[in-house]
Design an enzyme around this catalytic site. Structure first.
Site, PDB file in Angstrom:
ATOM      1  CB  ALA A 196      -0.918   0.005   1.222  1.00 36.54           C
ATOM      2  N   GLY A 216       0.812  -5.766   0.289  1.00 38.08           N
ATOM      3  CA  GLY A 216      -0.228  -5.865  -0.721  1.00 38.08           C
ATOM      4  C   GLY A 216       0.270  -6.438  -2.027  1.00 38.08           C
ATOM      5  CD  GLU A 254      -2.517  -8.732   1.702  1.00 41.37           C
ATOM      6  OE1 GLU A 254      -3.220  -9.172   2.615  1.00 41.37           O
ATOM      7  OE2 GLU A 254      -2.305  -7.510   1.533  1.00 41.37           O
ATOM      8  CD  GLU A 278       1.349  -6.366   5.251  1.00 39.02           C
ATOM      9  OE1 GLU A 278       0.761  -6.293   4.167  1.00 39.02           O
ATOM     10  OE2 GLU A 278       2.123  -7.302   5.544  1.00 39.02           O
TER      11      GLU A 278
END
Length: 252
Positions: A64, A101, A104, A124
């Site tokens: 992100a 992300g 992901e 994270e």
């Protein structure tokens, strides 16, 4: 047409490139909006049979964009299902760091090929957060609970060869051969029946959500209804025309 991604089409394969190299291709609200739009256009284009997702510059995706999110923008956590729910095969060509992300996104794709020097991970927890785009749920399905806990709870990235060893990626090649390897998978999918590929994706995903008896019932029902008799016949004829073995099966 787009500010944060690029799209190119060749031989029934679309290549979507995350194009924010100055910010490690991090995920911003604008990027999620444009990826959604591009995948919608790809779905509607019958001439596109497979999709490759990669990153511009040195990295695949750094997660992100915290600078934008720190300004009050909200990350669309359903964004990652765009890759998983897309009816056509989606291949992640991981050319560099795939963090948070970025990892992901890769997890939500159907196939993952990775460059030798690339790294992947979910850092994270180092910032008091957790992978909230499906990382806590999808990762264990690939590598098992123990390794998923290790990766998520330490936040430490792993190399491409370690990712291959634990089943997180399908293939590792040199950076120079990465896109060729991704296209190799895509070219195979181009030769498969679209209705069968879409149904295969749905059934494999469903297998994690239901017990075996229910899954077997879904398998019978989905396969029986995935195409009309005419569509099945056309696919058999197409396969028979290009493969001697299939020709012997279907033309007896």
């Amino acid at each position: 047409m787009y500010e944060t991604i690029t799209i190119s089409n060749s031989e029934e394969i679309a290549t979507l490139t995350l194009n924010r190299p100055d910010r490690a291709n991090t995920i911003s609200p604008k990027l999620t909006e444009e990826v959604r739009s591009a995948f919608g256009a790809i779905q509607a284009d019958a001439n596109i049979r497979a999709v490759i997702v990669t990153g511009a510059g040195r990295h695949f995706c750094g997660g992100a964009d915290l600078r934008e999110l720190g300004g009050g923008a909200a990350l669309d956590l359903d964004f990652f299902t765009v890759f998983e729910d897309h009816p056509k095969p989606v291949i992640a060509a991981i050319n560099g760091a795939a963090m948070g992300g970025g990892c992901e996104i890769a997890l939500a794709c159907d196939i993952r090929v990775m460059a030798e020097g690339a790294h992947i991970g979910t850092p994270e927890i180092k910032f008091g957060a957790l992978p909230a785009g499906g990382g806590t749920q999808r990762l264990a399905r690939f590598v098992g609970m123990g390794r998923a806990k290790e990766l998520i709870m330490t936040g430490e990235p792993i190399t491409a060869f370690e990712a291959l060893r634990i089943g997180l990626v399908n293939s590792v090649v040199s950076a120079e051969l990465l896109m060729e390897e991704a296209r190799r998978y895509a070219a195979i999918f181009v030769q498969r029946a679209p209705f069968a590929l879409t149904t295969a994706k749905r059934l494999v995903l469903k297998s994690y959500d239901v017990d075996l008896a229910t899954g077997l019932e879904l398998e019978r029902r989905f396969i029986a209804s995935m195409a009309s008799p005419a569509e099945r016949k056309a696919e058999q004829e197409r396969a028979a025309a290009g493969q001697d073995t299939y020709g012997k099966i279907f033309r007896r």
